[in-house]
Design a protein around this motif. Structure first.
Motif, mmCIF file in Angstrom:
data_model
loop_
_atom_site.group_PDB
_atom_site.id
_atom_site.type_symbol
_atom_site.label_atom_id
_atom_site.label_comp_id
_atom_site.label_asym_id
_atom_site.label_seq_id
_atom_site.Cartn_x
_atom_site.Cartn_y
_atom_site.Cartn_z
ATOM 1 N N THR A 15 0.820 -1.213 0.000
ATOM 2 C CA THR A 15 0.000 0.000 0.000
ATOM 3 C C THR A 15 0.856 1.265 0.000
ATOM 4 O O THR A 15 0.352 2.359 0.249
ATOM 5 N N SER A 17 2.338 2.670 -2.524
ATOM 6 C CA SER A 17 2.124 3.501 -3.713
ATOM 7 C C SER A 17 1.010 2.900 -4.546
ATOM 8 O O SER A 17 0.640 1.730 -4.369
ATOM 9 N N ASP A 18 0.491 3.699 -5.464
ATOM 10 C CA ASP A 18 -0.555 3.200 -6.352
ATOM 11 C C ASP A 18 -0.042 2.027 -7.181
ATOM 12 O O ASP A 18 -0.732 1.026 -7.366
ATOM 13 N N ARG A 22 -1.483 -1.755 -7.090
ATOM 14 C CA ARG A 22 -1.974 -2.370 -8.328
ATOM 15 C C ARG A 22 -1.303 -3.721 -8.555
ATOM 16 O O ARG A 22 -1.961 -4.699 -8.904
ATOM 17 N N ARG A 167 -7.822 3.483 -9.644
ATOM 18 C CA ARG A 167 -7.247 4.377 -8.629
ATOM 19 C C ARG A 167 -7.384 3.711 -7.257
ATOM 20 O O ARG A 167 -8.086 4.199 -6.365
ATOM 21 N N TYR A 168 -6.719 2.581 -7.112
ATOM 22 C CA TYR A 168 -6.887 1.757 -5.921
ATOM 23 C C TYR A 168 -6.413 2.453 -4.656
ATOM 24 O O TYR A 168 -7.018 2.306 -3.593
ATOM 25 N N LEU A 169 -5.325 3.199 -4.755
ATOM 26 C CA LEU A 169 -4.801 3.849 -3.560
ATOM 27 C C LEU A 169 -5.778 4.910 -3.052
ATOM 28 O O LEU A 169 -5.918 5.101 -1.837
ATOM 29 N N ASP A 170 -6.467 5.602 -3.957
ATOM 30 C CA ASP A 170 -7.482 6.571 -3.540
ATOM 31 C C ASP A 170 -8.577 5.885 -2.729
ATOM 32 O O ASP A 170 -9.021 6.397 -1.695
ATOM 33 N N TYR A 172 -8.338 2.978 -1.152
ATOM 34 C CA TYR A 172 -7.720 2.492 0.086
ATOM 35 C C TYR A 172 -7.637 3.612 1.122
ATOM 36 O O TYR A 172 -8.044 3.441 2.282
#
Length: 318
Positions: A15, A17-18, A22, A167-170, A172
């Motif tokens: 987690t 970085s994006d 990914r 945009r998985y990190l957004d 998360y």
């Protein structure tokens, strides 16, 4: 302990970085669509004995989040729902209460007052339910309002647009922020699986939410079809099972929307037992989001005890 520490470290790296997130999510094993659907269908054909059925019906009642999420909701309707949650069958004191009453944030105080001392929790949908289309500060204010009004549980919706755009990190970070705003309230993270398009996305969303600190992962808002399905729930149950095996942390599952009959609830319970295991056969770890399911559970419960179905006036209309 070393294994758990190294696991926590590897998940933290995922987690960071994006791109890392990914890689992790797209590195999860792909879902065999045909295999998942066939196994879910096979588990749905399992029959159980009468004594086990009676136990399953009472367990299912205890797992219900009795829900009203309509624009026409009134304090009177919420108080009526709370009374039903506490005493689902007023004629039978042996009938267990439901797990929670689920309402919009502005109805939390009403529900909390009506349920005082009962042990039935108040769950509140938040974060611009059901669309999830709002700025983060608005979502956090929505969550804070519900918690300050007394919500024991928060049901948040993820930003499906952000998820589907990769945009998985957004997503998360938003879950992490809502978890923090939820304070002591348990956080259920809703995926709206009917909009996620693939079973692989359901698996990715499950891991994403668990890594962000979800106490529960939930299929649907009940506003989009298809809502809860057996194959989708199977994939989520596999995810919580594998997550606990990897991290030692147990996460609950909540199918919601479209579960209306006792026979369907029992199919889900069989699946819970077979896929995740007995530890999840508990209201702390498995819930049904429902408004009409409880009525059918009560009628089936009465039939098992009396041998005959009750008349249409046996249960209240929601």
């Amino acid at each position: 302990m070393t294994t758990l520490n190294s696991t926590a470290s590897s998940l933290a790296e995922a987690t960071a970085s994006d791109a890392a997130l990914r890689r992790f999510l797209h590195g999860l094993p792909g879902v065999d669509q045909v295999g998942a659907e066939q196994r879910a269908a096979a588990l749905g054909t399992r029959s159980i004995k009468t004594t086990a059925k009676a136990f399953a019906i009472d367990l299912a009642i205890r797992m219900v989040d009795l829900t009203t999420l309509e624009g026409s909701d009134t304090p009177g309707k919420v108080r009526t729902l709370a009374a039903k949650a506490m005493r689902p069958d007023p004629t039978d004191a042996t009938c267990p209460p439901t797990a929670a009453v689920c309402v919009y944030p502005d109805m939390v105080a009403t529900a909390k007052k009506a349920l005082k001392g009962s042990g039935v929790n108040v769950a509140a949908v938040a974060t611009a339910f059901p669309s999830g289309r709002a700025a983060l500060d608005i979502k956090l204010a929505d969550t804070t309002d519900a918690v300050e009004a007394g919500a024991d549980e928060i049901d948040m919706v993820i930003d499906r647009g952000a998820f589907l755009a990769g945009r998985y990190l957004d997503v998360y970070e938003e879950i992490v922020a809502v978890r923090e705003a939820s304070k002591k309230a348990h956080l259920k993270v809703i995926f709206e699986t009917g909009e996620l398009q693939t079973y692989d996305n359901v698996r990715r969303a499950s891991w994403l939410a668990m890594m962000a600190g979800a106490h529960f992962i939930k299929t649907s808002t009940g506003k989009v079809q298809p809502a809860a399905t057996l194959p989708v729930t199977l994939i989520m149950l596999e995810a919580v099972r594998d997550f606990r095996e990897l991290t030692g942390q147990q996460v609950g599952v909540k199918p919601a929307g479209g579960i209306r009959h006792s026979k369907d609830a029992i199919k889900y319970l069989v699946m819970v037992n077979e896929i995740a295991g007995e530890d999840w056969l508990d209201p702390h770890w498995f819930r049904f989001g429902a408004s009409t399911l409880l009525n059918d559970l009560l009628m089936q419960r009465s039939k098992l005890k009396t041998g005959a179905y009750s008349g249409p006036d046996y249960v209240t209309l929601d």
